[in-house]
Design a protein around this motif. Structure first.
Motif, PDB file in Angstrom:
ATOM      1  N   TYR A   1       0.847  -1.201   0.000  1.00  0.00           N
ATOM      2  CA  TYR A   1       0.000   0.000   0.000  1.00  0.00           C
ATOM      3  C   TYR A   1       0.882   1.252   0.000  1.00  0.00           C
ATOM      4  N   ASN A   2       1.912   1.267   0.857  1.00  0.00           N
ATOM      5  CA  ASN A   2       2.802   2.427   0.922  1.00  0.00           C
ATOM      6  C   ASN A   2       3.503   2.674  -0.409  1.00  0.00           C
ATOM      7  N   LYS A   3       3.945   1.616  -1.079  1.00  0.00           N
ATOM      8  CA  LYS A   3       4.586   1.766  -2.395  1.00  0.00           C
ATOM      9  C   LYS A   3       3.586   2.301  -3.421  1.00  0.00           C
ATOM     10  N   THR A   4       2.378   1.757  -3.388  1.00  0.00           N
ATOM     11  CA  THR A   4       1.352   2.159  -4.355  1.00  0.00           C
ATOM     12  C   THR A   4       0.958   3.620  -4.189  1.00  0.00           C
ATOM     13  N   LYS A   5       0.818   4.074  -2.952  1.00  0.00           N
ATOM     14  CA  LYS A   5       0.383   5.463  -2.750  1.00  0.00           C
ATOM     15  C   LYS A   5       1.442   6.468  -3.194  1.00  0.00           C
ATOM     16  N   GLU A   6       2.696   6.039  -3.279  1.00  0.00           N
ATOM     17  CA  GLU A   6       3.736   6.923  -3.810  1.00  0.00           C
ATOM     18  C   GLU A   6       3.551   7.115  -5.312  1.00  0.00           C
TER      19      GLU A   6
ATOM     20  N   THR B   1      -7.313   8.242  -1.124  1.00  0.00           N
ATOM     21  CA  THR B   1      -8.725   8.630  -1.128  1.00  0.00           C
ATOM     22  C   THR B   1      -9.612   7.397  -1.290  1.00  0.00           C
ATOM     23  N   LEU B   2      -9.197   6.474  -2.143  1.00  0.00           N
ATOM     24  CA  LEU B   2      -9.985   5.248  -2.322  1.00  0.00           C
ATOM     25  C   LEU B   2     -10.087   4.458  -1.015  1.00  0.00           C
ATOM     26  N   VAL B   3      -8.994   4.402  -0.269  1.00  0.00           N
ATOM     27  CA  VAL B   3      -8.998   3.696   1.018  1.00  0.00           C
ATOM     28  C   VAL B   3      -9.888   4.428   2.020  1.00  0.00           C
ATOM     29  N   GLU B   4      -9.812   5.749   2.043  1.00  0.00           N
ATOM     30  CA  GLU B   4     -10.663   6.529   2.954  1.00  0.00           C
ATOM     31  C   GLU B   4     -12.135   6.263   2.676  1.00  0.00           C
ATOM     32  N   ILE B   5     -12.498   6.247   1.403  1.00  0.00           N
ATOM     33  CA  ILE B   5     -13.893   6.014   1.025  1.00  0.00           C
ATOM     34  C   ILE B   5     -14.303   4.579   1.363  1.00  0.00           C
ATOM     35  N   ALA B   6     -13.426   3.627   1.085  1.00  0.00           N
ATOM     36  CA  ALA B   6     -13.724   2.228   1.426  1.00  0.00           C
ATOM     37  C   ALA B   6     -13.927   2.077   2.934  1.00  0.00           C
ATOM     38  N   ASN B   7     -13.069   2.734   3.714  1.00  0.00           N
ATOM     39  CA  ASN B   7     -13.216   2.668   5.166  1.00  0.00           C
ATOM     40  C   ASN B   7     -14.496   3.342   5.635  1.00  0.00           C
ATOM     41  N   MET B   8     -14.910   4.420   4.967  1.00  0.00           N
ATOM     42  CA  MET B   8     -16.170   5.068   5.302  1.00  0.00           C
ATOM     43  C   MET B   8     -17.333   4.099   5.066  1.00  0.00           C
TER      44      MET B   8
END
Length: 170
Positions: A83-88, A95-102
């Motif tokens: 995940y850390n590599k991908t977000k770079e 944002t996709l993770v934030e929305i998924a977590n919501m």
């Protein structure tokens, strides 16, 4: 007092608004709608209660719904390092993770609402639950947050180990 609360609310991140405050507001609204009286005199009290309710919903979603979704193969959890590599490379994944977590947290809101309806039925029908109502609620919150602490601390330990292991390879 309200100036302090306004300042605190102004410092909330987008993640905290989407995953704590918004679901908490929905939770408080639903609880009021199904007969739990949550009447507060000031807007800042409502914001505080909504935020804490959202924290509870978030913890239920993280500790119960996430593992359940993983076990049922609804999600395929990825390694945090990936995940850390991908977000770079693709910053929008945050944002996709934030929305998924919501969505996960809102799912917990509805699950908790169902449990709240069942609990209200139990309060009406079993005297021993009425006698221990506060103790039951506090015990449930204690268990929820101690498990949340353990999970969060596990992330800390994992990150420390990753850093130490990567230093050894340098």
């Amino acid at each position: 007092m309200t100036d302090i609360i306004k300042e605190l609310l102004g410092k909330l991140s987008r993640y905290e608004i989407l995953n704590n405050l918004l679901p908490g507001m929905v939770m408080v609204y639903i609880l009021n709608h199904i007969g739990y009286d949550i009447e507060l005199a000031y807007w800042w009290q409502y914001a505080l209660i909504a935020y804490v309710a959202g924290l509870v919903c978030g913890r239920v979603s993280s500790l119960l719904l996430e593992p359940l979704c993983e076990k049922c193969k609804l999600i395929n959890k990825q390694k945090y390092a990936n995940y850390n590599k991908t977000k770079e490379i693709r910053p929008f994944v945050v944002t996709l993770v934030e929305i998924a977590n919501m969505y996960r947290t809102l799912s917990a809101v509805f699950l908790i609402a169902i449990v709240a309806i069942a609990y209200k039925f139990a309060l009406c029908n079993w005297e021993w639950i009425r006698d221990f109502n506060s103790a039951i609620q506090l015990a449930a919150l204690f268990v929820l947050f101690i498990l949340s602490y353990a999970k969060q601390y596990g992330y800390v330990v994992k990150n420390i180990k990753d850093v130490i292991n990567n230093q050894d390879k340098s």
